[in-house]
Design a protein around this motif. Structure first.
Motif, PDB file in Angstrom:
ATOM      1  N   GLY B  46      66.899 -12.333 105.840  1.00 19.52           N
ATOM      2  CA  GLY B  46      65.961 -11.787 104.926  1.00 19.52           C
ATOM      3  C   GLY B  46      64.847 -11.369 105.679  1.00 19.52           C
ATOM      4  N   GLY B  47      64.717 -10.995 106.699  1.00 24.72           N
ATOM      5  CA  GLY B  47      63.466 -10.484 107.523  1.00 24.72           C
ATOM      6  C   GLY B  47      63.126  -9.115 107.268  1.00 24.72           C
ATOM      7  N   ASN B  48      63.784  -8.610 106.315  1.00 23.69           N
ATOM      8  CA  ASN B  48      63.443  -7.383 105.813  1.00 23.69           C
ATOM      9  C   ASN B  48      63.664  -6.974 104.394  1.00 23.69           C
ATOM     10  OD1 ASN B  48      62.309  -4.348 105.758  1.00 23.69           O
ATOM     11  ND2 ASN B  48      64.278  -3.888 106.206  1.00 23.69           N
ATOM     12  N   ILE B  49      62.662  -7.141 103.257  1.00 25.83           N
ATOM     13  CA  ILE B  49      62.968  -6.782 101.975  1.00 25.83           C
ATOM     14  C   ILE B  49      62.604  -5.782 101.415  1.00 25.83           C
ATOM     15  CG2 ILE B  49      62.333  -8.042  99.732  1.00 25.83           C
ATOM     16  CD1 ILE B  49      63.704  -9.959 101.461  1.00 25.83           C
ATOM     17  N   TYR B  69      67.253 -10.813  97.715  1.00 30.01           N
ATOM     18  CA  TYR B  69      65.707 -10.851  97.864  1.00 30.01           C
ATOM     19  C   TYR B  69      65.262 -12.075  98.627  1.00 30.01           C
ATOM     20  CZ  TYR B  69      66.256  -6.473  95.297  1.00 30.01           C
ATOM     21  OH  TYR B  69      66.694  -5.225  94.700  1.00 30.01           O
ATOM     22  N   ASP B  70      65.850 -12.804  99.123  1.00 34.74           N
ATOM     23  CA  ASP B  70      65.663 -14.102  99.656  1.00 34.74           C
ATOM     24  C   ASP B  70      65.339 -13.945 101.143  1.00 34.74           C
ATOM     25  OD1 ASP B  70      65.875 -15.488  97.300  1.00 34.74           O
ATOM     26  OD2 ASP B  70      67.655 -16.318  97.643  1.00 34.74           O
ATOM     27  N   SER B  71      64.212 -14.675 101.640  1.00 30.67           N
ATOM     28  CA  SER B  71      64.033 -14.923 103.164  1.00 30.67           C
ATOM     29  C   SER B  71      64.107 -16.322 103.553  1.00 30.67           C
ATOM     30  CB  SER B  71      62.711 -14.593 103.572  1.00 30.67           C
ATOM     31  OG  SER B  71      62.507 -13.211 103.197  1.00 30.67           O
ATOM     32  N   GLY B 108      55.624 -11.065  94.457  1.00 32.43           N
ATOM     33  CA  GLY B 108      55.256 -12.303  94.165  1.00 32.43           C
ATOM     34  C   GLY B 108      56.464 -12.947  94.866  1.00 32.43           C
ATOM     35  N   PHE B 109      56.200 -14.265  95.033  1.00 28.44           N
ATOM     36  CA  PHE B 109      57.216 -15.402  95.501  1.00 28.44           C
ATOM     37  C   PHE B 109      57.193 -16.470  94.991  1.00 28.44           C
ATOM     38  CE2 PHE B 109      54.662 -17.754  98.240  1.00 28.44           C
ATOM     39  CZ  PHE B 109      53.447 -17.095  98.268  1.00 28.44           C
ATOM     40  N   THR B 110      58.168 -17.497  95.021  1.00 28.93           N
ATOM     41  CA  THR B 110      58.354 -18.643  94.884  1.00 28.93           C
ATOM     42  C   THR B 110      59.149 -19.252  96.219  1.00 28.93           C
ATOM     43  OG1 THR B 110      60.595 -18.546  93.723  1.00 28.93           O
ATOM     44  CG2 THR B 110      58.441 -18.709  92.410  1.00 28.93           C
ATOM     45  N   ILE B 111      58.642 -20.418  96.440  1.00 32.70           N
ATOM     46  CA  ILE B 111      59.088 -21.358  97.498  1.00 32.70           C
ATOM     47  C   ILE B 111      60.032 -22.467  97.138  1.00 32.70           C
ATOM     48  CG2 ILE B 111      58.349 -22.675  99.468  1.00 32.70           C
ATOM     49  CD1 ILE B 111      57.488 -19.993  99.818  1.00 32.70           C
ATOM     50  N   ALA B 112      61.196 -22.552  97.972  1.00 33.27           N
ATOM     51  CA  ALA B 112      62.300 -23.487  97.759  1.00 33.27           C
ATOM     52  C   ALA B 112      62.072 -24.158  99.028  1.00 33.27           C
ATOM     53  CB  ALA B 112      63.629 -22.962  97.025  1.00 33.27           C
ATOM     54  N   TRP B 113      61.985 -25.349  99.120  1.00 35.61           N
ATOM     55  CA  TRP B 113      61.776 -26.219 100.349  1.00 35.61           C
ATOM     56  C   TRP B 113      63.361 -26.781 100.259  1.00 35.61           C
ATOM     57  CZ3 TRP B 113      58.734 -26.712 104.284  1.00 35.61           C
ATOM     58  CH2 TRP B 113      58.946 -27.805 105.235  1.00 35.61           C
ATOM     59  N   ALA B 172      62.423 -26.371 106.700  1.00 33.61           N
ATOM     60  CA  ALA B 172      62.968 -25.113 106.492  1.00 33.61           C
ATOM     61  C   ALA B 172      62.675 -24.958 104.881  1.00 33.61           C
ATOM     62  CB  ALA B 172      64.511 -25.441 106.324  1.00 33.61           C
ATOM     63  N   PHE B 173      62.577 -23.751 104.614  1.00 28.96           N
ATOM     64  CA  PHE B 173      62.399 -23.060 103.097  1.00 28.96           C
ATOM     65  C   PHE B 173      62.604 -21.789 103.011  1.00 28.96           C
ATOM     66  CE2 PHE B 173      58.542 -21.993 105.433  1.00 28.96           C
ATOM     67  CZ  PHE B 173      58.300 -20.865 105.005  1.00 28.96           C
ATOM     68  N   THR B 174      63.178 -21.398 101.832  1.00 31.04           N
ATOM     69  CA  THR B 174      63.559 -20.286 101.440  1.00 31.04           C
ATOM     70  C   THR B 174      62.422 -19.742 100.386  1.00 31.04           C
ATOM     71  OG1 THR B 174      65.599 -20.952 101.244  1.00 31.04           O
ATOM     72  CG2 THR B 174      65.145 -18.868 100.295  1.00 31.04           C
ATOM     73  N   ILE B 175      61.949 -18.198 100.519  1.00 32.53           N
ATOM     74  CA  ILE B 175      61.088 -17.427 100.010  1.00 32.53           C
ATOM     75  C   ILE B 175      61.796 -16.630  99.173  1.00 32.53           C
ATOM     76  CG2 ILE B 175      59.169 -15.820 100.329  1.00 32.53           C
ATOM     77  CD1 ILE B 175      58.910 -16.570 103.258  1.00 32.53           C
ATOM     78  N   HIS B 176      61.602 -16.718  97.703  1.00 41.50           N
ATOM     79  CA  HIS B 176      62.153 -15.844  96.608  1.00 41.50           C
ATOM     80  C   HIS B 176      61.382 -14.944  96.410  1.00 41.50           C
ATOM     81  CE1 HIS B 176      65.504 -18.780  96.417  1.00 41.50           C
ATOM     82  NE2 HIS B 176      64.700 -20.046  96.186  1.00 41.50           N
ATOM     83  N   TRP B 177      61.838 -13.728  96.766  1.00 40.84           N
ATOM     84  CA  TRP B 177      60.770 -12.388  96.546  1.00 40.84           C
ATOM     85  C   TRP B 177      61.184 -12.008  94.940  1.00 40.84           C
ATOM     86  CZ3 TRP B 177      56.826 -12.062  99.744  1.00 40.84           C
ATOM     87  CH2 TRP B 177      56.993 -12.723 100.982  1.00 40.84           C
ATOM     88  N   GLU B 178      60.009 -11.493  94.524  1.00 37.58           N
ATOM     89  CA  GLU B 178      60.199 -10.600  93.416  1.00 37.58           C
ATOM     90  C   GLU B 178      59.253  -9.397  93.240  1.00 37.58           C
ATOM     91  OE1 GLU B 178      58.925 -12.959  89.705  1.00 37.58           O
ATOM     92  OE2 GLU B 178      59.481 -14.293  90.866  1.00 37.58           O
TER      93      GLU B 178
END
Lengths: 193, 219
Positions: B46-49, B69-71, B108-113, B172-178
């Motif tokens: 997800g280097g390009n959203i 839409y995750d990085s 916006g984004f949420t973070i999931a570790w 490591a974590f995931t960025i959930h974009w919106e």
């Protein structure tokens, strides 16, 4: 007067005997004369680095049979800690890591049947001498009372391996400041009355 | 006299043994420990959203997050670390016409570790920073501009004795974009906190872009 003369000779002989040495000792490094741990991967930081049988030491312990002056010998290790701060010091002196991050283990390499390495545990390096081996396993024992050195050791025939490890859990170096930390490790082979 | 001589000989023999001096020999091994700094961040997925608004529902309600839409981000560090997170520009800029802008916090984004290091609560190995993206693990936060300072601090070391250093399985974590979803309650709110839809903002049609910096520093 002849009595006084005899006393004089007796004292002279006694004084010369007083400081006589009926034995000799020598410690030689056959391999592994320098030691450098390089942490350049995360795996190194997580699991540490071990150099197995890195240093090979030759021991010579001679206690004169005719004049058995000595009863014990021991091989100790200590950190030189020239700056007496109790830590391994970095190029930047404010950076320090504990000597305890480095652990050493002694194993018999060859001969050395009389050497007791106490089961070869890993012991932490410290600025205080720690005994790695002594002569309490002499095959000729039970030894004469108070004497552990009925069997002499030869420098080419009686040798000990030293294994080193650094940063092995729970002594991980993860989180320590990057720097070059240096000191000297001093091995001392000593024979005592 | 004879007795004296015998006694002297015995004394000589005894004193010779009793006063032998300890003898020793030494060997010195120079010891060095080189600690090289390791600090590396890698966007593995997800280097390009790209959000494409092509129906009225998108304009009214925004585009919610999905796996598309995750990085995914991993990092390796030999020391404790902190991460700054923000957009290169003050606004999203139109590609066709750079005069066209869109507020950053429409994204916006949420973070999931996902790392093994504990995260995101007090005294954990890694924590989010109070006041800045603080509740982004639970609520979508609006993107802010990168400053490299406290205003865009996403993660920092939590003060746990275990530290935040580790490999990519630890950190490591995931960025959930919106985008345009008007989620309320973010520490850095989306859509200026007004719940203003993209439709209500009525931006000119364009392709709005910016770069997002993920910047880690050793502590």
């Amino acid at each position: 007067m002849p009595f006084k003369k005899n006393i004089f000779y007796i004292l002279l002989l006694s004084s010369s005997s007083l400081f006589s040495q009926g034995g000799s000792i020598r410690l030689a490094v056959y391999s592994g004369g320098s030691l450098n741990f390089v942490f350049n991967t995360i795996s190194d930081y997580k699991t540490g680095i071990t150099y197995t049988n890195w240093t090979q030491l030759g021991l010579e312990v001679v206690d004169d049979v005719a004049l058995p002056d000595y009863s014990t010998w021991s091989l100790t290790i200590e950190a030189d800690d020239a700056d007496a701060d109790g830590f391994l010091t970095g190029s930047n002196p404010i950076n320090t890591i504990s000597f305890g991050a480095i652990e050493v283990q002694a194993n018999i390499s060859s001969g050395c049947a009389s050497c007791n390495v106490f089961g070869s545990p890993f012991v932490p390096l410290s600025a205080v001498p720690t005994i790695l081996a002594d002569g309490s396993s002499d095959v000729d024992c039970p030894c004469p009372p108070g004497d552990q050195i009925p069997t002499n050791l030869g420098i080419t025939t009686d040798q000990i391996f030293i294994t080193y490890r650094c940063g092995v859990p729970p002594n991980r170096l993860m989180g320590e400041t990057a720097d070059y930390y240096a000191d000297d490790i001093v091995f001392t082979l000593e024979m005592q009355p | 006299m004879k007795k004296t001589l015998i006694a002297a000989c015995l004394g000589m023999a005894i004193s010779g043994a009793a006063f032998a001096q300890p003898v020793s020999d030494r060997a010195v091994i120079p010891l060095g420990v080189t600690l090289q700094q390791i600090l590396r961040v890698h966007v593995t997925n997800g280097g390009n959203i790209e959000f494409v608004f092509n129906d009225i529902n998108d304009y009214k309600n925004g585009i919610a997050n999905s796996a598309f839409y995750d990085s995914d981000v991993v990092l390796a560090s030999s020391t404790n670390w902190e991460m700054h997170f923000g957009a290169e520009d003050a606004t999203l800029l139109g590609t066709d016409d750079p005069a066209n802008t869109l507020a950053l916090n429409n994204v916006g984004f949420t973070i999931a570790w996902t790392g093994n290091n504990t995260c995101c609560a007090a005294a954990s190995q890694v924590t989010t920073v109070t006041g800045i993206y603080d509740n982004s693990t639970a609520t979508a936060n609006g993107l802010v501009q990168y400053t490299g300072g406290a205003a865009d601090l996403l993660f920092t070391d939590g003060g746990n004795v275990a530290g935040s250093g580790g490999d990519i399985t630890d950190n490591a974590f995931t960025i959930h974009w919106e985008c345009g979803t008007q989620v309320a309650g973010g520490t850095t709110p989306m859509n200026n906190g007004a719940g203003s839809s993209i439709l209500a903002q009525s931006p000119p049609a364009d392709r709005y872009v910016t770069n997002v910096f993920i910047d880690i520093n050793a502590l």
